[in-house]
Design a protein around this motif. Sequence first.
Motif, mmCIF file in Angstrom:
data_model
loop_
_atom_site.group_PDB
_atom_site.id
_atom_site.type_symbol
_atom_site.label_atom_id
_atom_site.label_comp_id
_atom_site.label_asym_id
_atom_site.label_seq_id
_atom_site.Cartn_x
_atom_site.Cartn_y
_atom_site.Cartn_z
ATOM 1 N N ASP A 170 47.696 -13.071 8.447
ATOM 2 C CA ASP A 170 47.052 -14.319 8.858
ATOM 3 C C ASP A 170 47.020 -14.432 10.380
ATOM 4 O OD1 ASP A 170 46.701 -14.925 6.242
ATOM 5 O OD2 ASP A 170 48.266 -16.453 6.125
ATOM 6 N N ARG A 171 48.117 -14.080 11.008
ATOM 7 C CA ARG A 171 48.206 -14.204 12.465
ATOM 8 C C ARG A 171 47.276 -13.174 13.135
ATOM 9 N NH1 ARG A 171 50.408 -17.148 16.031
ATOM 10 N NH2 ARG A 171 50.935 -16.218 18.033
ATOM 11 N N ALA A 172 47.282 -11.952 12.613
ATOM 12 C CA ALA A 172 46.491 -10.875 13.234
ATOM 13 C C ALA A 172 44.991 -11.186 13.164
ATOM 14 C CB ALA A 172 46.787 -9.558 12.532
ATOM 15 N N LEU A 173 44.563 -11.836 12.092
ATOM 16 C CA LEU A 173 43.129 -12.168 11.969
ATOM 17 C C LEU A 173 42.703 -13.115 13.097
ATOM 18 C CD1 LEU A 173 42.879 -12.534 8.089
ATOM 19 C CD2 LEU A 173 41.647 -10.859 9.492
ATOM 20 N N GLY A 174 43.638 -13.924 13.550
ATOM 21 C CA GLY A 174 43.363 -14.865 14.636
ATOM 22 C C GLY A 174 43.230 -14.184 16.000
ATOM 23 N N PHE A 175 43.564 -12.903 16.111
ATOM 24 C CA PHE A 175 43.483 -12.178 17.388
ATOM 25 C C PHE A 175 42.123 -11.501 17.579
ATOM 26 C CE2 PHE A 175 48.346 -11.214 17.020
ATOM 27 C CZ PHE A 175 48.626 -12.546 17.310
ATOM 28 N N LEU A 176 41.250 -11.601 16.541
ATOM 29 C CA LEU A 176 39.972 -10.864 16.582
ATOM 30 C C LEU A 176 38.866 -11.677 17.246
ATOM 31 C CD1 LEU A 176 39.738 -9.411 12.950
ATOM 32 C CD2 LEU A 176 40.169 -8.119 15.061
ATOM 33 N N LYS A 177 38.017 -10.984 17.992
ATOM 34 C CA LYS A 177 36.769 -11.601 18.467
ATOM 35 C C LYS A 177 35.925 -11.938 17.236
ATOM 36 C CE LYS A 177 36.243 -8.853 22.691
ATOM 37 N NZ LYS A 177 35.541 -7.690 23.283
ATOM 38 N N PRO A 178 34.986 -12.884 17.331
ATOM 39 C CA PRO A 178 34.111 -13.143 16.175
ATOM 40 C C PRO A 178 33.430 -11.841 15.751
ATOM 41 C CG PRO A 178 33.771 -14.773 17.916
ATOM 42 C CD PRO A 178 34.694 -13.743 18.479
ATOM 43 N N GLY A 179 33.437 -11.573 14.462
ATOM 44 C CA GLY A 179 32.831 -10.339 13.946
ATOM 45 C C GLY A 179 33.732 -9.117 14.100
ATOM 46 N N GLY A 180 34.950 -9.331 14.594
ATOM 47 C CA GLY A 180 35.866 -8.193 14.801
ATOM 48 C C GLY A 180 36.363 -7.611 13.480
ATOM 49 N N ARG A 181 37.033 -6.474 13.577
ATOM 50 C CA ARG A 181 37.487 -5.827 12.333
ATOM 51 C C ARG A 181 38.988 -5.529 12.402
ATOM 52 N NH1 ARG A 181 35.426 -2.361 15.824
ATOM 53 N NH2 ARG A 181 36.117 -0.179 15.814
ATOM 54 N N LEU A 182 39.568 -5.454 11.208
ATOM 55 C CA LEU A 182 41.017 -5.252 11.109
ATOM 56 C C LEU A 182 41.296 -4.279 9.968
ATOM 57 C CD1 LEU A 182 43.800 -7.941 11.200
ATOM 58 C CD2 LEU A 182 43.686 -6.397 9.236
ATOM 59 N N VAL A 183 42.170 -3.319 10.224
ATOM 60 C CA VAL A 183 42.667 -2.488 9.122
ATOM 61 C C VAL A 183 44.081 -2.940 8.811
ATOM 62 C CG1 VAL A 183 43.492 -0.183 8.485
ATOM 63 C CG2 VAL A 183 41.201 -0.465 9.419
ATOM 64 N N TYR A 184 44.276 -3.313 7.547
ATOM 65 C CA TYR A 184 45.616 -3.643 7.053
ATOM 66 C C TYR A 184 46.102 -2.432 6.263
ATOM 67 C CZ TYR A 184 49.240 -5.567 3.997
ATOM 68 O OH TYR A 184 50.416 -5.776 3.328
ATOM 69 N N CYS A 185 47.326 -1.991 6.507
ATOM 70 C CA CYS A 185 47.841 -0.889 5.680
ATOM 71 C C CYS A 185 49.348 -1.012 5.484
ATOM 72 C CB CYS A 185 47.477 0.468 6.284
ATOM 73 S SG CYS A 185 48.261 0.833 7.854
ATOM 74 N N THR A 186 49.812 -0.419 4.387
ATOM 75 C CA THR A 186 51.259 -0.278 4.132
ATOM 76 C C THR A 186 51.479 1.067 3.446
ATOM 77 O OG1 THR A 186 51.000 -1.423 2.008
ATOM 78 C CG2 THR A 186 51.851 -2.739 3.834
ATOM 79 N N CYS A 187 52.666 1.650 3.680
ATOM 80 C CA CYS A 187 53.003 2.906 3.003
ATOM 81 C C CYS A 187 53.809 2.577 1.752
ATOM 82 C CB CYS A 187 53.742 3.852 3.931
ATOM 83 S SG CYS A 187 55.214 3.144 4.683
ATOM 84 N N SER A 188 53.262 1.681 0.944
ATOM 85 C CA SER A 188 53.951 1.233 -0.271
ATOM 86 C C SER A 188 53.113 1.583 -1.494
ATOM 87 C CB SER A 188 54.134 -0.279 -0.215
ATOM 88 O OG SER A 188 54.541 -0.763 -1.476
ATOM 89 N N LEU A 189 53.802 1.830 -2.605
ATOM 90 C CA LEU A 189 53.100 2.063 -3.874
ATOM 91 C C LEU A 189 52.936 0.768 -4.654
ATOM 92 C CD1 LEU A 189 54.897 5.318 -5.073
ATOM 93 C CD2 LEU A 189 52.485 5.090 -4.448
ATOM 94 N N LEU A 190 53.551 -0.295 -4.165
ATOM 95 C CA LEU A 190 53.542 -1.553 -4.913
ATOM 96 C C LEU A 190 52.304 -2.375 -4.557
ATOM 97 C CD1 LEU A 190 57.311 -2.342 -4.388
ATOM 98 C CD2 LEU A 190 56.226 -1.925 -6.602
ATOM 99 N N PRO A 191 51.478 -2.755 -5.539
ATOM 100 C CA PRO A 191 50.280 -3.551 -5.248
ATOM 101 C C PRO A 191 50.586 -4.870 -4.554
ATOM 102 C CG PRO A 191 50.232 -2.742 -7.501
ATOM 103 C CD PRO A 191 51.577 -2.395 -6.956
ATOM 104 N N ASP A 192 51.804 -5.433 -4.777
ATOM 105 C CA ASP A 192 52.166 -6.680 -4.090
ATOM 106 C C ASP A 192 52.049 -6.533 -2.577
ATOM 107 O OD1 ASP A 192 52.707 -7.796 -6.462
ATOM 108 O OD2 ASP A 192 54.885 -7.917 -6.222
ATOM 109 N N GLU A 193 52.244 -5.304 -2.080
ATOM 110 C CA GLU A 193 52.207 -5.067 -0.632
ATOM 111 C C GLU A 193 50.847 -4.509 -0.198
ATOM 112 O OE1 GLU A 193 56.315 -3.849 0.927
ATOM 113 O OE2 GLU A 193 56.115 -2.677 -0.905
ATOM 114 N N GLY A 194 49.919 -4.378 -1.144
ATOM 115 C CA GLY A 194 48.618 -3.795 -0.838
ATOM 116 C C GLY A 194 47.495 -4.589 -1.461
ATOM 117 N N GLU A 195 47.035 -4.155 -2.634
ATOM 118 C CA GLU A 195 45.892 -4.767 -3.300
ATOM 119 C C GLU A 195 46.019 -6.292 -3.387
ATOM 120 O OE1 GLU A 195 47.511 -2.086 -4.196
ATOM 121 O OE2 GLU A 195 46.213 -0.546 -5.007
#
Length: 415
Positions: free
Chosen positions: A329-354
């Motif tokens: 939520d916080r990182a999305l606020g750092f983007l210029k309008p129309g900016g892009r963000l990659v979210y990633c985790t090295c987890s197999l658990l969907p709770d931390e991903g999907e």
Amino acid sequence: MPQPQADPRQLAALLVAGVVEGGMLSEIPLPQAEPAVRARAQRLALTALRNFARTETVLKPWLRREPQPEVMAALRVGTVEMLELGAPPHGVVNATVKALRASREFGAAAGMANAVLRRASEFEGWAELPQQKLPGWLRRRLRAVYGEEGVQAIETAHQAGAALDLTVKPGASAPEGAEPVGGSWRLPLGGQVSALPGFATGDWWVQDAAAALPATLLAVQPGETVLDLCAAPGGKTMQLAAAGAQVTALDLSEPRLTRLRENLARTGLSAEIVCADALHWTPPALVDAVLLDAPCSATGTIRRHPDLPFVRKPADVEELTKLQADLLDRALGFLKPGGRLVYCTCSLLPDEGEAQIAAALTRHPGLRTDTPALPLGRATAEGGWRTRPDDKTGPDDQSGGIDGFYMALLRHDPV
Ligand SMILES: C[S@@+](CC[C@H](N)C(=O)[O-])C[C@H]1O[C@@H](n2cnc3c(N)ncnc32)[C@H](O)[C@@H]1O
């Protein structure tokens, strides 16, 4: 006067005992030793942890009572050295017994260790023993998503360990013998990394082929402003900097940022470095792109970190999923309008991903996924991408799988 060299078997036993007592392998203090000795100790400890249940089966019948943890660890290390790594029993038994005899604390166990390891060396059917299972809580959660067959395939990949994957700097070459895997290069397991050609000159850095995908997904252009939140030790920072972006690398941990600085210095790449908590820091200006490699259970990296199943607890995951959502939520606020963000985790658990991305899409109007197909892994329902340790890296893949990662490319359009 030359110092007597530390014995890799003794160091390996210290590492295994430390993990059994709840420590992370990377945080267990070891006595001074040459890099080659440490590398060998590390390899022995990793092998003992990957075969923990198997060594139990071999040793238990010969133990009248449970020895001290350090002695049990030495027996486990000796057992895998003989039965898994094929070392001649005579040398292993003698060296283990000699080391115990020389120690004031464990000397009394030397005779027992001699007898037990000789018996262990005669064990038949090592390769047929069941493979190491994940702890019950994690196994149940993964089975609910990937099924029993999927979990078994993941456990097989964990048991096999991981090859050495390298991310090569644009314009530089991978060491001879490396094979391409996704956008990375793969060398067979083993050896001392810092002794390989191209290490000292900073031509490449060690990073699993799956771990290299999120920065590729962000596809930064020269001159773009990019925030690498949760950056240390800097595998992805180096990719972003090598692509010509103006990178700010932020992390909470000063010791980990020291490693990031060393990595940048070795590879001749640059980034602005900030030591701060991303939840309380604000960038001086909005940026074109953000990479959020959020802290997670790291359950996708058990191939190379077999200590994790001994250390991780379900409560850690609950805490981490809350932190991941807050960071996103916080990182999305750092983007210029129309900016892009990659979210990633090295987890197999969907709770931390999907599930994180599915929830973020409902929380943020104007947020959408735009993840293209990547060379390894598969698309997920909410618009992200998943890799698994049992993924094959090619049709005649002999080199093992890749780390389990989740990643999604998000675009934030003004509403
Ligand atoms: C998965 S690791 C990052 C790996 C790194 N991106 C790489 O490719 O080498 C997660 C990092 O998040 C950092 N971290 C955890 N909580 C944080 C926070 N609140 N703010 C900033 N960094 C944080 C940890 O110190 C850790 O280095």
